[in-house]
Design an enzyme around this catalytic site. Structure first.
Site, mmCIF file in Angstrom:
data_model
loop_
_atom_site.group_PDB
_atom_site.id
_atom_site.type_symbol
_atom_site.label_atom_id
_atom_site.label_comp_id
_atom_site.label_asym_id
_atom_site.label_seq_id
_atom_site.Cartn_x
_atom_site.Cartn_y
_atom_site.Cartn_z
ATOM 1 N N CYS A 1 -5.947 -1.652 -0.094
ATOM 2 C CA CYS A 1 -7.299 -1.689 0.332
ATOM 3 C C CYS A 1 -6.991 -2.059 1.517
ATOM 4 O O CYS A 1 -6.363 -3.674 1.876
ATOM 5 C CB CYS A 1 -8.334 -1.413 -0.735
ATOM 6 S SG CYS A 1 -8.358 -1.411 -1.715
ATOM 7 N N TRP B 1 -6.805 2.395 -1.280
ATOM 8 C CA TRP B 1 -5.735 2.886 -1.813
ATOM 9 C C TRP B 1 -6.237 2.715 -3.987
ATOM 10 O O TRP B 1 -6.386 1.344 -4.497
ATOM 11 C CB TRP B 1 -3.980 1.220 -1.670
ATOM 12 C CG TRP B 1 -3.535 2.083 -2.112
ATOM 13 C CD1 TRP B 1 -2.557 3.667 -1.860
ATOM 14 C CD2 TRP B 1 -2.824 2.191 -3.707
ATOM 15 N NE1 TRP B 1 -1.530 3.913 -2.651
ATOM 16 C CE2 TRP B 1 -1.447 2.428 -3.915
ATOM 17 C CE3 TRP B 1 -3.150 0.551 -4.867
ATOM 18 C CZ2 TRP B 1 -0.128 2.730 -4.435
ATOM 19 C CZ3 TRP B 1 -1.826 0.520 -5.409
ATOM 20 C CH2 TRP B 1 -0.874 1.558 -5.536
ATOM 21 N N ASN C 1 -10.210 -6.516 -2.022
ATOM 22 C CA ASN C 1 -9.302 -5.955 -2.118
ATOM 23 C C ASN C 1 -8.743 -6.445 -2.940
ATOM 24 O O ASN C 1 -8.689 -7.925 -3.260
ATOM 25 C CB ASN C 1 -8.202 -6.198 -0.772
ATOM 26 C CG ASN C 1 -7.368 -6.173 -0.407
ATOM 27 O OD1 ASN C 1 -6.708 -5.439 -1.849
ATOM 28 N ND2 ASN C 1 -6.722 -6.919 -0.308
ATOM 29 N N GLY C 2 -7.920 -5.989 -4.640
ATOM 30 C CA GLY C 2 -7.191 -6.482 -5.245
ATOM 31 C C GLY C 2 -7.438 -6.351 -6.733
ATOM 32 O O GLY C 2 -7.516 -4.596 -6.376
ATOM 33 N N LYS D 1 1.081 0.461 2.970
ATOM 34 C CA LYS D 1 1.788 -0.666 3.749
ATOM 35 C C LYS D 1 1.868 -1.828 2.756
ATOM 36 O O LYS D 1 3.242 -2.544 2.864
ATOM 37 C CB LYS D 1 1.548 -0.403 4.894
ATOM 38 C CG LYS D 1 2.312 -2.089 5.796
ATOM 39 C CD LYS D 1 3.824 -1.100 6.169
ATOM 40 C CE LYS D 1 4.230 -2.184 7.141
ATOM 41 N NZ LYS D 1 5.668 -1.462 7.505
HETATM 42 C C1 AGP Z 1 9.266 -0.300 2.896
HETATM 43 O O1 AGP Z 1 9.959 0.850 3.622
HETATM 44 C C2 AGP Z 1 8.729 -0.284 2.250
HETATM 45 N N1 AGP Z 1 7.596 0.634 3.108
HETATM 46 C C3 AGP Z 1 8.362 -1.344 1.155
HETATM 47 O O2 AGP Z 1 9.609 -1.143 0.528
HETATM 48 C C4 AGP Z 1 7.902 -2.438 1.644
HETATM 49 O O3 AGP Z 1 8.983 -3.140 1.964
HETATM 50 C C5 AGP Z 1 7.961 -3.788 0.015
HETATM 51 O O4 AGP Z 1 7.057 -3.326 -0.355
HETATM 52 C C6 AGP Z 1 8.483 -4.763 0.373
HETATM 53 O O5 AGP Z 1 6.712 -5.462 1.514
HETATM 54 P P1 AGP Z 1 6.889 -6.760 2.089
HETATM 55 O O6 AGP Z 1 8.403 -6.380 3.001
HETATM 56 O O7 AGP Z 1 5.602 -6.273 3.411
HETATM 57 O O8 AGP Z 1 6.561 -7.620 1.163
#
Ligand code: AGP
Length: 609
Positions: free
Chosen positions: A2, A74, A100-101, A604
């Site tokens: 979120c 999300w 968020n959380g 993300k």
């Molecule tokens: C990668 O394409 C992903 N969307 C996902 O695996 C990501 O790398 C993972 O969630 C870790 O995120 P971070 O590097 O922000 O900790």
């Protein structure tokens, strides 16, 4: 996950909030909403679907005012419906709140609220917070927020408006990011800095368990006990354009095309003038600390975890130190054998991934020295690690990580050389040669990117298949894992990555006439073994794409198609080999009509468990 934004100033808030919210859509995008203080009361708009849907709704309604909060969701608790979208209110609609959380004790609180005669109308964990705020309201934003958060368990970044406080937003955070952007007679809040880069470059980053009262002219920060706290402003030099698409169809393509620059930016300032050593400014980690270490533990999630696997091979190979790699979600609950003689490395693009942050805290609790490899300046992981090495990838917006991964690999190479120097396992001349080759990598990535249309043709050919296998040995296996993850997450094609030698122990049963297999064959010592593995799958009907270096022409004699990478020493090939796999996933997703930058079910930044 979120995303949260807020504004208090003189300008009309609604459009400004929507603009900032769009930059946070990568954090979640199944429903969105906003609340505006009109000066006399609150107006709220929310809707299921993307921010564009909310924006259309706002066009048909009146939301006038220059103080507001907004949210892109999300879903964790409750389906992505209008009712479950934020902001949430109390029963008498006197306040609006975004979150968020995850509130872990929300069911207990919900039952308790019911006992007080208050029933929630949504399925969310967030509504218990807004209902609680309504019940505990005492006329003051700060003291009400203090009372509310003292009852919460879990993680939260909260922002709240109240109808009696026309020029105030109260915010609070615990284990979820929240930044305050400082402007001239206006203030902004957001889940991350990139959402506000077009408005300001000066930020105050809220620490865990802090509350801030934000007005157009002031930011007052307090501990959860109400004691005033000082947070120094931070000036961020990322430019706003870095977070825009810049003429590309998708952020993912733009970010892949930026990779040569990212590698250059990440390595250049850290290679000493004589190319004989690495300069990692500000690290506490030195020879004395390292001499006391008997093991390195690397922990991370997803793509960052795959970078950790490359690190294991490199650190063991170059610096001769034993390395374990583990998913952060496993590490945090497993009682790992970590103590003050362990160096724990956490890798994270966002610096906010809940599992990685929890693993970091667990490692510190066990007495380990924690080094973070992080992209987002000022993020929780960057702040809580004992040492940080930043990856200079700039803001990464596409959900699929590409340039951040390449930057992580770049830092890992530097760190491997640094560890080898401290441990005396590499000669000066060897180091010079290694770093010289590392400096040639950006130009070689450029060569691969220039040939992206060749990869596109392959993708068009295979994008409508149901399964794709990636195989390799050693570093190539690590890259196969990353290529397979990329393909799954954005094109939704079922894919598996396998250590090529393991295939015959079960998985080869899945290979049949026409199955597409991408075979990574870049490691000198493994070429003959890979040729045998290619033959094994071809004998069962597979169509094989060989991905290899120019110095191994024999691969084209066994593979059906071959992609050649510029020659480079074995240990450096992973930075090159991943690029065609990223492009392949991208073009498969395009061919299948997928939403490349915002794939289904993902966000993300995974700030929940
Ligand atoms: C990668 O394409 C992903 N969307 C996902 O695996 C990501 O790398 C993972 O969630 C870790 O995120 P971070 O590097 O922000 O900790």
């Amino acid at each position: 996950m979120c995303g949260i934004v807020g504004y208090v100033g003189k300008r009309p808030a609604a459009e400004l909030l929507l603009e900032s919210l769009r930059k946070l859509e990568y954090r979640g995008y199944d429903s969105a909403g906003l609340a505006i203080h009109t000066g006399t009361g609150l107006t709220i708009a929310k809707e299921a679907g993307r921010i564009a849907v909310l924006s259309q709704l706002i066009d048909t309604q009146k939301h006038e005012g220059s103080v507001g909060i907004a949210h892109t969701r999300w879903a964790t608790h409750g389906a992505p419906t209008r009712m479950n979208a934020h902001p949430h209110t109390d029963s008498s609609n006197t306040l609006a709140l975004v979150h968020n959380g995850i509130i872990e004790n929300y069911l207990t609180l919900k039952t308790w609220l019911l006992g007080q005669g208050i029933s929630c109308v949504s399925d969310t964990d967030t509504e218990v917070v807004s209902q609680l705020a309504g019940l505990l309201w005492d006329g003051d934003m700060l003291s009400t927020m203090r009372k509310v958060i003292s009852k919460l368990q879990g993680s939260f970044a909260l922002a709240m408006l109240h109808e009696d406080k026309p020029d105030e937003i109260i915010v609070a955070r615990k284990d979820s990011p929240l930044v305050i952007g400082v402007g001239l007679e206006e203030m902004f809040i957001a889940s991350d800095i990139t959402a506000l880069l077009s408005q300001t470059r000066t930020f105050k980053l809220l620490e865990d368990n802090q509350i801030a009262r934000v007005t157009s002219n002031s930011v007052e920060i307090f501990s959860s006990d109400g004691i005033p706290a000082t947070v120094d402003p931070m000036v961020i030099d990322w430019n706003a354009e870095a977070a825009e698409k810049g003429g590309f169809d998708h952020f993912m393509l733009k970010e892949m095309m930026e990779q040569p620059k990212v590698v250059r930016d990440t390595i250049r300032p850290r290679i000493a003038g004589d190319k004989g050593s690495i300069v990692l400014d500000g690290l506490i980690l030195d020879k004395t600390i390292l001499q006391g270490m008997n093991k390195i533990f690397i922990t991370a999630c997803g793509t960052a975890y795959h970078a950790g696997m490359v690190a294991k091979y490199l650190f063991e190979h170059l610096a001769g130190i034993p390395v374990e790699v583990e998913f952060a979600s496993e590490f945090r609950y497993r009682n790992p054998l970590v103590d003050s003689h362990t160096l724990v490395i956490v890798i994270s693009q966002s610096g906010e991934t809940a599992d990685t942050l929890a693993a970091l805290r667990e490692a510190k609790r066990l007495g380990a020295h924690v080094l973070g490899i992080v992209n987002t300046v000022g993020s929780s992981i960057a702040r809580e690690a004992d040492d940080v090495i930043y990856t200079w990838a700039g803001p990464e917006i596409a959900v699929a990580s590409t340039k951040a991964y390449i930057a992580q690999l770049s830092v890992i190479h530097l760190l491997a050389v640094h560890l080898a120097t401290l441990r005396g396992t590499m000669e000066k001349q060897e180091i010079r040669q290694y770093l010289g080759e590392l400096e040639k990598i950006p130009a070689k990535i450029d060569t691969i990117l220039e040939q992206r249309h060749v990869v596109q043709q392959l993708a068009i050919r295979f994008a409508h298949g149901s399964d794709i296998f990636f195989i390799g040995r050693g570093f190539d296996y690590n890259i196969a894992l990353e290529g397979s993850l990329k393909l799954k997450e954005i094109s939704y094609i079922h894919s598996e990555a396998y250590a090529a030698g393991e295939l015959k122990h079960g998985t080869i049963a899945l290979i049949e006439e026409g199955t597409f297999v991408a075979a990574l064959c870049t490691q000198s010592a493994m070429i003959d073994k890979m040729i045998s593995n290619i033959k094994e799958v071809k004998a069962r009907g597979a169509q094989v794409l060989g991905i290899t270096c120019e110095r191994f022409p024999q691969i084209s004699q066994v593979a059906d198609m071959t992609l050649y990478l510029p020659d480079t020493p074995d240990a450096l090939v992973p930075i090159l080999a991943v690029v065609p796999l990223q492009l392949f996933a991208y073009y498969c997703a395009i061919e299948r009509g997928c939403d490349v930058d915002k794939p289904r079910n993902l966000a993300k930044s995974v700030t929940v468990e």
